[in-house]
Design an enzyme around this catalytic site. Structure first.
Site, PDB file in Angstrom:
ATOM      1  N   LEU A  16       0.134  -1.199  -0.236  1.00 22.26           N
ATOM      2  CA  LEU A  16      -0.585  -0.350   0.100  1.00 22.26           C
ATOM      3  C   LEU A  16       0.672   1.437  -0.280  1.00 22.26           C
ATOM      4  O   LEU A  16       0.388   1.958   0.670  1.00 22.26           O
ATOM      5  CB  LEU A  16      -0.862  -0.668   1.272  1.00 22.26           C
ATOM      6  CG  LEU A  16      -2.077  -0.792   1.209  1.00 22.26           C
ATOM      7  CD1 LEU A  16      -3.354  -1.063   2.688  1.00 22.26           C
ATOM      8  CD2 LEU A  16      -2.979  -1.455  -0.329  1.00 22.26           C
ATOM      9  N   MET A  19       1.909   4.014  -4.967  1.00 16.21           N
ATOM     10  CA  MET A  19       1.693   2.907  -6.604  1.00 16.21           C
ATOM     11  C   MET A  19       0.407   2.086  -5.762  1.00 16.21           C
ATOM     12  O   MET A  19      -1.040   2.207  -7.297  1.00 16.21           O
ATOM     13  CB  MET A  19       2.599   2.276  -6.866  1.00 16.21           C
ATOM     14  CG  MET A  19       3.450   3.266  -7.631  1.00 16.21           C
ATOM     15  SD  MET A  19       2.983   4.285  -9.334  1.00 16.21           S
ATOM     16  CE  MET A  19       3.322   2.974  -9.833  1.00 16.21           C
ATOM     17  N   THR A  40       2.394  -4.370   7.058  1.00 16.05           N
ATOM     18  CA  THR A  40       2.392  -3.223   8.154  1.00 16.05           C
ATOM     19  C   THR A  40       0.654  -3.086   8.250  1.00 16.05           C
ATOM     20  O   THR A  40       0.763  -2.604   7.453  1.00 16.05           O
ATOM     21  CB  THR A  40       2.960  -2.298   8.662  1.00 16.05           C
ATOM     22  OG1 THR A  40       4.413  -2.586   7.663  1.00 16.05           O
ATOM     23  CG2 THR A  40       3.028  -1.539   9.747  1.00 16.05           C
ATOM     24  N   SER A 134       3.954   1.588 -15.930  1.00 18.43           N
ATOM     25  CA  SER A 134       4.422   2.827 -15.792  1.00 18.43           C
ATOM     26  C   SER A 134       3.416   3.874 -15.995  1.00 18.43           C
ATOM     27  O   SER A 134       2.286   4.389 -16.298  1.00 18.43           O
ATOM     28  CB  SER A 134       5.079   2.652 -17.568  1.00 18.43           C
ATOM     29  OG  SER A 134       5.680   3.924 -17.453  1.00 18.43           O
ATOM     30  N   LYS A 189       9.052  -3.591 -19.868  1.00 26.23           N
ATOM     31  CA  LYS A 189       9.593  -2.375 -18.669  1.00 26.23           C
ATOM     32  C   LYS A 189      11.089  -2.534 -19.144  1.00 26.23           C
ATOM     33  O   LYS A 189      10.940  -0.946 -18.181  1.00 26.23           O
ATOM     34  CB  LYS A 189       8.820  -2.965 -17.896  1.00 26.23           C
ATOM     35  CG  LYS A 189       8.643  -1.507 -16.322  1.00 26.23           C
ATOM     36  CD  LYS A 189       7.703  -0.243 -17.465  1.00 26.23           C
ATOM     37  CE  LYS A 189       7.884   0.671 -15.739  1.00 26.23           C
ATOM     38  NZ  LYS A 189       8.666   0.964 -15.215  1.00 26.23           N
ATOM     39  N   HIS A 192      11.299   0.298 -21.543  1.00 28.58           N
ATOM     40  CA  HIS A 192      10.829   1.302 -20.995  1.00 28.58           C
ATOM     41  C   HIS A 192      12.012   2.740 -20.844  1.00 28.58           C
ATOM     42  O   HIS A 192      12.348   3.642 -21.044  1.00 28.58           O
ATOM     43  CB  HIS A 192       9.094   1.653 -20.551  1.00 28.58           C
ATOM     44  CG  HIS A 192       9.118   2.440 -20.533  1.00 28.58           C
ATOM     45  ND1 HIS A 192       9.287   2.989 -18.949  1.00 28.58           N
ATOM     46  CD2 HIS A 192       8.000   2.811 -21.014  1.00 28.58           C
ATOM     47  CE1 HIS A 192       8.363   4.009 -18.797  1.00 28.58           C
ATOM     48  NE2 HIS A 192       7.823   4.325 -20.193  1.00 28.58           N
ATOM     49  N   ASN A 193      12.328   1.815 -19.258  1.00 29.24           N
ATOM     50  CA  ASN A 193      13.503   2.808 -18.689  1.00 29.24           C
ATOM     51  C   ASN A 193      14.878   2.719 -19.382  1.00 29.24           C
ATOM     52  O   ASN A 193      15.045   3.954 -18.624  1.00 29.24           O
ATOM     53  CB  ASN A 193      13.411   1.661 -17.697  1.00 29.24           C
ATOM     54  CG  ASN A 193      11.691   2.318 -15.985  1.00 29.24           C
ATOM     55  OD1 ASN A 193      11.123   1.488 -16.884  1.00 29.24           O
ATOM     56  ND2 ASN A 193      12.034   1.657 -15.115  1.00 29.24           N
ATOM     57  N   GLU A 196      13.381   5.630 -21.156  1.00 27.29           N
ATOM     58  CA  GLU A 196      13.393   7.068 -20.196  1.00 27.29           C
ATOM     59  C   GLU A 196      14.804   7.237 -20.049  1.00 27.29           C
ATOM     60  O   GLU A 196      14.561   8.710 -20.189  1.00 27.29           O
ATOM     61  CB  GLU A 196      12.584   6.448 -19.016  1.00 27.29           C
ATOM     62  CG  GLU A 196      11.991   7.956 -18.069  1.00 27.29           C
ATOM     63  CD  GLU A 196      11.380   6.598 -16.896  1.00 27.29           C
ATOM     64  OE1 GLU A 196      10.528   5.861 -17.039  1.00 27.29           O
ATOM     65  OE2 GLU A 196      12.479   6.948 -16.041  1.00 27.29           O
ATOM     66  N   SER A 490      41.839 -20.081 -31.185  1.00 30.47           N
ATOM     67  CA  SER A 490      40.608 -20.437 -31.540  1.00 30.47           C
ATOM     68  C   SER A 490      40.680 -19.472 -32.040  1.00 30.47           C
ATOM     69  O   SER A 490      40.147 -18.412 -31.176  1.00 30.47           O
ATOM     70  CB  SER A 490      40.779 -21.385 -30.567  1.00 30.47           C
ATOM     71  OG  SER A 490      40.005 -20.997 -29.214  1.00 30.47           O
TER      72      SER A 490
HETATM   73  C1  6PG Z   1       7.851   4.333 -14.588  1.00 28.89           C
HETATM   74  C2  6PG Z   1       9.194   5.514 -14.131  1.00 28.89           C
HETATM   75  C3  6PG Z   1       9.770   4.457 -12.872  1.00 28.89           C
HETATM   76  C4  6PG Z   1      10.657   4.633 -12.042  1.00 28.89           C
HETATM   77  C5  6PG Z   1      11.381   5.389 -11.897  1.00 28.89           C
HETATM   78  C6  6PG Z   1      12.347   5.667 -11.583  1.00 28.89           C
HETATM   79  O1  6PG Z   1       8.253   4.091 -15.835  1.00 28.89           O
HETATM   80  O2  6PG Z   1       7.029   4.997 -13.961  1.00 28.89           O
HETATM   81  O3  6PG Z   1      10.310   4.048 -14.783  1.00 28.89           O
HETATM   82  O4  6PG Z   1       9.034   2.732 -13.251  1.00 28.89           O
HETATM   83  O5  6PG Z   1      11.063   3.439 -10.986  1.00 28.89           O
HETATM   84  O6  6PG Z   1      10.702   6.419 -13.010  1.00 28.89           O
HETATM   85  O7  6PG Z   1      13.424   5.104 -11.933  1.00 28.89           O
HETATM   86  P1  6PG Z   1      15.397   6.071 -11.258  1.00 28.89           P
HETATM   87  O8  6PG Z   1      15.380   5.937 -10.146  1.00 28.89           O
HETATM   88  O9  6PG Z   1      15.827   4.420 -11.405  1.00 28.89           O
HETATM   89  O10 6PG Z   1      15.305   7.166 -12.442  1.00 28.89           O
END
Ligand code: 6PG
Length: 494
Positions: A16, A19, A40, A134, A189, A192-193, A196, A490
């Site tokens: 919780l 996100m 918790t 994301s 994902k 994606h990062n 990013e 080789s």
């Molecule tokens: C997303 C982001 C997320 C990521 C943060 C922090 O797609 O919502 O990629 O998943 O955790 O952006 O990433 P860093 O701390 O490595 O910058």
């Protein structure tokens, strides 16, 4: 079997933090009944008495209680810290689940861990989904991009919930579709990062040239990013940059100027680069983006070095003082950012293609662009063009070869080269712009100087080489010094 009224919930969610809470509220908005659980337990009550007040959300104070409230097949989603916590919850869940029940990991897990967990859970008769989610807090609440993979039999049971809560584009197309087996969802994902990281670095380089080269104020740059956001660069990251530049601190001065220049990172960019090394794919821009964060973290060393290591002054006064030239130069910066971004996505897609081959995934590249088109951090108009490119040619070997992107690079190239060259002359660091340009120039070179490199390897280590005048696959060794032997080592590649 429990009385039917107890089996009321559609899905349970563990974790919780913000996100998790937001995703639960999003699911509730879409008519699903969610059981909320947290290690918790007091967090569960806090959530129910505050954010979740007046909703259908149910609280649970133990794993057993949580599971007992679920319809079959049970769907339990974790949004917990990647790593050990995920394995611990899997172990806690297993005794309470039955064959066909589904465990879902929505955190930023390493795809190799997800591969392992899919196999493990399947060996226990369970189904396992590792999904990228994301979009940060806001995305989780209003519609994230969701990239699920794992046990494919689980997809029909999670599809409705995931697609309902995900972002939508082009009317009502969900930014969520099945990615593939094993860790494919988490892999996508991760890419994606990595992208990013690259996008953020490119924006930082553009900002740096405007700030330190042209001496522009935060307000002026706010206007530039605002304008860029109406064109081909239209994206979430450009939009938030525009807004960040307008934000004032309590004293009325731009907040951005008070933020310490040392970047953090949680590791997904690093994983992308490590994986690219394993697969031998040059994602040079993402690598520079990760290393730039590392350089930024060396703040004390940089402060010391700045006093000792001298270079040219970064100021571009002739350009800054001439409105026409300045306008043109800012357009060149935009072109450099745009062309570099095309290279970065081309590299990201190269890596996904290699991964699909290596790990046996059947990735839908246009579908991935569509999933990223809305909801996620890299969402942009640009991703619609990538989707079009793969719709036009699903077998496209490289985005740089697509007609649209080829024309865009051609159009942006002059400005891009001007920015890289001017920055080099003025000592303004542009690692991502420059590596993108070098890659572009390497990739379009039929011949590279690796002939010399092979000669060197053969000279000092008898590593052999292939010849331009012989078929590929035949290897030769030369006794370069006259006193070396004729025995070659080789040939193998790591
Ligand atoms: C997303 C982001 C997320 C990521 C943060 C922090 O797609 O919502 O990629 O998943 O955790 O952006 O990433 P860093 O701390 O490595 O910058």
């Amino acid at each position: 079997m429990e009385p039917q009224q107890k089996l009321q919930a559609d899905i349970a969610l563990i974790g919780l933090a913000v996100m998790g809470q937001n995703l639960i509220l999003n699911m509730n908005d879409h008519g699903f009944t969610v059981v909320a659980y947290n290690r918790t337990a007091s967090k569960v009550d806090d959530f129910l008495n505050n954010e979740a007040k007046g909703t259908k959300i149910i609280g649970a104070h133990s794993v057993e209680e949580m599971v007992s409230k679920l319809k079959r097949p049970r769907r339990v989603m974790m949004l917990v810290k990647a790593g050990q916590a995920v394995d611990e919850f899997i172990e806690q869940l297993i005794p309470h689940l039955e064959p066909g029940d589904i465990i879902i990991d929505g955190g930023n897990s390493l795809f190799e861990d997800t591969n392992r967990r899919v196999k493990y859970c399947e060996s226990k008769g369970l189904l396992y989904v590792g999904t990228g989610v994301s979009g940060g807090e806001e995305g989780a609440r209003r519609g994230p991009s969701i990239m699920p993979g794992g046990s494919s039999e689980a997809w029909p049971y999670v599809k409705e919930i995931f697609q309902a809560v995900s972002a939508k584009v082009d009317g009502n197309v969900p930014c969520c579709d099945w990615v593939g087996e094993g860790g494919a969802g988490h892999y996508v994902k991760m890419i994606h990062n990595g992208i990013e990281y690259g996008d953020m670095q490119l924006i930082c380089e553009a900002y740096n040239i405007m700030k330190n080269g042209l001496g522009m104020s935060a307000d002026e740059m706010h206007d530039v990013f605002g304008e860029w956001n109406t064109g081909e660069l239209d994206s979430y990251l450009i939009e938030i940059t525009r807004d960040i530049l307008a934000k004032k601190d309590d004293d009325g001065l731009p907040l951005i100027d008070k933020i310490l220049d040392t970047a953090g990172q949680k590791g997904t960019g690093k994983w992308t680069v490590i994986n690219s090394q394993d697969l031998g794919i040059p994602i040079t821009l993402m690598a520079e983006a990760v290393y730039s964060r590392c350089v930024s973290a060396l703040k004390d060393e940089r402060v010391k070095a700045s006093k000792k290591l001298k270079g040219p002054r970064p100021t571009l006064s002739t350009i800054a003082n001439n409105p026409e030239k300045k306008k043109q130069f800012i357009n060149d910066i935009r072109d450099a950012l745009y062309a570099s971004k095309i290279v970065s996505y081309a590299q990201g897609y190269m890596l996904m293609r290699a991964a699909a081959k290596e790990y046996g995934w059947n990735l839908n590249y246009g579908g991935i662009a569509l999933m990223w088109r809305g909801g996620c951090i890299i969402r942009s108009r640009f991703l619609g063009k990538i989707k079009d490119a793969y719709d036009n040619n699903p077998k496209l070997s490289n985005l740089l070869l697509d007609d649209y992107f080829r024309a865009e690079i051609k159009r942006s190239q002059k400005g891009w080269r001007n920015i890289v060259a001017t920055s080099a002359k003025k000592g303004i660091p542009v690692p991502a712009f420059a590596t993108a340009l070098s890659f572009f120039d390497q990739y379009r070179s039929a011949v590279l100087p690796a002939n010399l490199l092979q000669a060197q390897r053969d000279y000092f280590g008898a590593h052999t080489y292939e010849r331009t005048d012989k078929p590929r696959g035949e290897f030769f060794h030369t006794n370069w010094t006259g006193h070396g032997g004729s025995t070659s080592s080789s040939t193998y590649n790591v």
